[in-house]
Design an enzyme around this catalytic site. Structure first.
Site, PDB file in Angstrom:
ATOM      1  N   TYR A 192     -68.201  57.499  -5.590  1.00 55.00           N
ATOM      2  CA  TYR A 192     -68.411  57.215  -7.012  1.00 55.00           C
ATOM      3  C   TYR A 192     -69.714  57.892  -7.422  1.00 55.00           C
ATOM      4  O   TYR A 192     -70.802  57.424  -7.109  1.00 55.00           O
ATOM      5  CB  TYR A 192     -68.459  55.700  -7.230  1.00 55.00           C
ATOM      6  CG  TYR A 192     -68.687  55.234  -8.660  1.00 55.00           C
ATOM      7  CD1 TYR A 192     -68.600  56.097  -9.758  1.00 55.00           C
ATOM      8  CD2 TYR A 192     -68.965  53.905  -8.934  1.00 55.00           C
ATOM      9  CE1 TYR A 192     -68.792  55.652 -11.055  1.00 55.00           C
ATOM     10  CE2 TYR A 192     -69.166  53.444 -10.229  1.00 55.00           C
ATOM     11  CZ  TYR A 192     -69.085  54.316 -11.282  1.00 55.00           C
ATOM     12  OH  TYR A 192     -69.280  53.870 -12.568  1.00 55.00           O
ATOM     13  N   LYS A 248     -64.876  60.002  -7.765  1.00 59.53           N
ATOM     14  CA  LYS A 248     -64.810  59.640  -9.181  1.00 59.53           C
ATOM     15  C   LYS A 248     -65.987  60.343  -9.820  1.00 59.53           C
ATOM     16  O   LYS A 248     -67.146  60.030  -9.533  1.00 59.53           O
ATOM     17  CB  LYS A 248     -64.914  58.120  -9.325  1.00 59.53           C
ATOM     18  CG  LYS A 248     -65.194  57.618 -10.723  1.00 59.53           C
ATOM     19  CD  LYS A 248     -64.861  56.127 -10.789  1.00 59.53           C
ATOM     20  CE  LYS A 248     -65.702  55.311 -11.735  1.00 59.53           C
ATOM     21  NZ  LYS A 248     -65.804  55.802 -13.096  1.00 59.53           N
TER      22      LYS A 248
HETATM   23  O1  MN9 Z   1     -66.081  54.228 -15.239  1.00 56.65           O
HETATM   24  C1  MN9 Z   1     -66.985  54.518 -17.316  1.00 56.65           C
HETATM   25  N1  MN9 Z   1     -68.398  54.548 -17.123  1.00 56.65           N
HETATM   26  C2  MN9 Z   1     -69.172  53.502 -17.419  1.00 56.65           C
HETATM   27  C3  MN9 Z   1     -66.316  54.997 -16.103  1.00 56.65           C
HETATM   28  O2  MN9 Z   1     -68.750  52.494 -17.942  1.00 56.65           O
HETATM   29  C4  MN9 Z   1     -70.606  53.612 -17.063  1.00 56.65           C
HETATM   30  C5  MN9 Z   1     -66.480  55.356 -18.468  1.00 56.65           C
HETATM   31  O3  MN9 Z   1     -65.150  54.984 -18.664  1.00 56.65           O
HETATM   32  C6  MN9 Z   1     -67.274  55.155 -19.771  1.00 56.65           C
HETATM   33  O4  MN9 Z   1     -67.454  53.783 -20.003  1.00 56.65           O
HETATM   34  C7  MN9 Z   1     -66.576  55.739 -20.992  1.00 56.65           C
HETATM   35  C8  MN9 Z   1     -67.417  55.582 -22.249  1.00 56.65           C
HETATM   36  O5  MN9 Z   1     -68.566  56.391 -22.165  1.00 56.65           O
HETATM   37  O6  MN9 Z   1     -66.266  57.069 -20.749  1.00 56.65           O
END
Ligand code: MN9
Length: 288
Positions: free
Chosen positions: A133, A161
């Site tokens: 990640y 990821k």
């Molecule tokens: O897991 C998410 N990252 C975080 C991935 O929440 C830090 C993304 O889905 C973001 O929330 C999304 C909005 O910026 O892209």
């Protein structure tokens, strides 16, 4: 393991305790309505880094119990307490999670040898696979192409990821690691990531916007870029509005509009103000 994965939200009550009923509803909503291919459990969106080991386990247990084998499940077990990560890795593996994932160790400036040792320690303790990640904007950890290659030498480390906007690095990774799984981590950049050949995406906004996410992914894979861009435009209007109102709190309020008891966020994240609640309704009526 390819496809669209919701980074699972967790429902908490006003006091910050896990709301099992609400969590089960969020899982059902993702499987039945969003029609996701899988769930990424215990990530940033799951407010994981604010939870105790026992709470993390409880969420893994509830998610597996509710989802059964309906979708793929990835357990994020990363923590800067490696002993905890190993314990969680064993627990999730026993529950039958399809893969594990671990955030790069953060806070201290660990050098690459330490990061590599962290991943190998966790994944070599269990009979399972690992998805790195990588989220440099929150961890401060930026790994190079060669460093990813070194981690991927362990065959149990099957993917990453990729939550970053570095499309040069993403393209280099796709070319160099054709057999590793690469998941896009920024929902607002899903279209360009898909054009560069990611195998799937893991995102927080899919908890509410899963259908549009799948459309973007599938249209882009078919080369129907103009159509995919139209859906990305709507999606990004939505994401921009969500981010302006507070990411996880607003996602939960949008789920509440769907009748899902998504509840509150965990402190130190703040409780939604009446203005935020009102704005979430405006967002809901505009996009859903
Ligand atoms: O897991 C998410 N990252 C975080 C991935 O929440 C830090 C993304 O889905 C973001 O929330 C999304 C909005 O910026 O892209």
């Amino acid at each position: 393991m390819k496809g669209i994965y919701s980074a699972l939200l967790v429902s908490f009550d006003k006091e910050g305790n896990i709301n099992e009923k609400g969590l089960r509803q969020i899982i059902r909503h993702n499987i039945d309505k969003n029609k996701v291919d899988g769930l990424y459990v215990g990530g940033s969106t799951g407010e994981n880094f604010m939870l105790s080991t026992e709470e993390k386990k409880e969420i893994f247990r509830i998610a597996k119990d509710e989802a059964k084998d309906a979708v793929k499940l990835i357990a994020q077990v990363g923590s800067i307490n490696v002993k905890e990560s190993v314990e969680l890795a064993k627990y999730a593996t026993e529950l039958g999670y399809d893969s594990l994932s671990a955030v790069t160790p953060f806070y201290y400036k660990f050098d690459f040898e330490e990061i590599k040792d962290y991943y190998n320690t966790i994944i070599n303790s269990v009979d399972n696979t690992m998805i790195i990640y990588s989220i440099p904007f929150l961890t401060g950890v930026n790994m190079s192409l060669d460093q990813f290659a070194e981690l991927f030498e362990n065959e149990k480390i099957i993917g990453v990821k990729f939550t970053a906007a570095d499309f040069y690095l993403l393209e280099r990774m796709r070319k160099r690691f054709p057999d590793k799984l690469i998941y896009a981590g920024f929902d607002e950049m899903m279209l360009p990531a898909t054009v560069l050949g990611v195998d799937g995406a893991i995102g927080s906004t899919f908890n509410v916007n899963g259908k549009r996410a799948r459309e973007i992914f599938e249209l882009a894979k078919e080369g129907r870029i103009a159509e995919a861009l139209e859906v990305q435009h709507v999606t990004n209007d939505l994401i921009t509005d969500i981010l302006a109102n507070g990411l996880y709190g607003t996602l939960k309020l949008l789920l509440e509009e769907e009748g899902v008891k998504a509840g509150y966020c965990r402190k130190p994240m703040k409780e939604a103000t009446p203005e935020m609640v009102k704005q979430a309704k405006v967002i809901y009526n505009k996009y859903f």
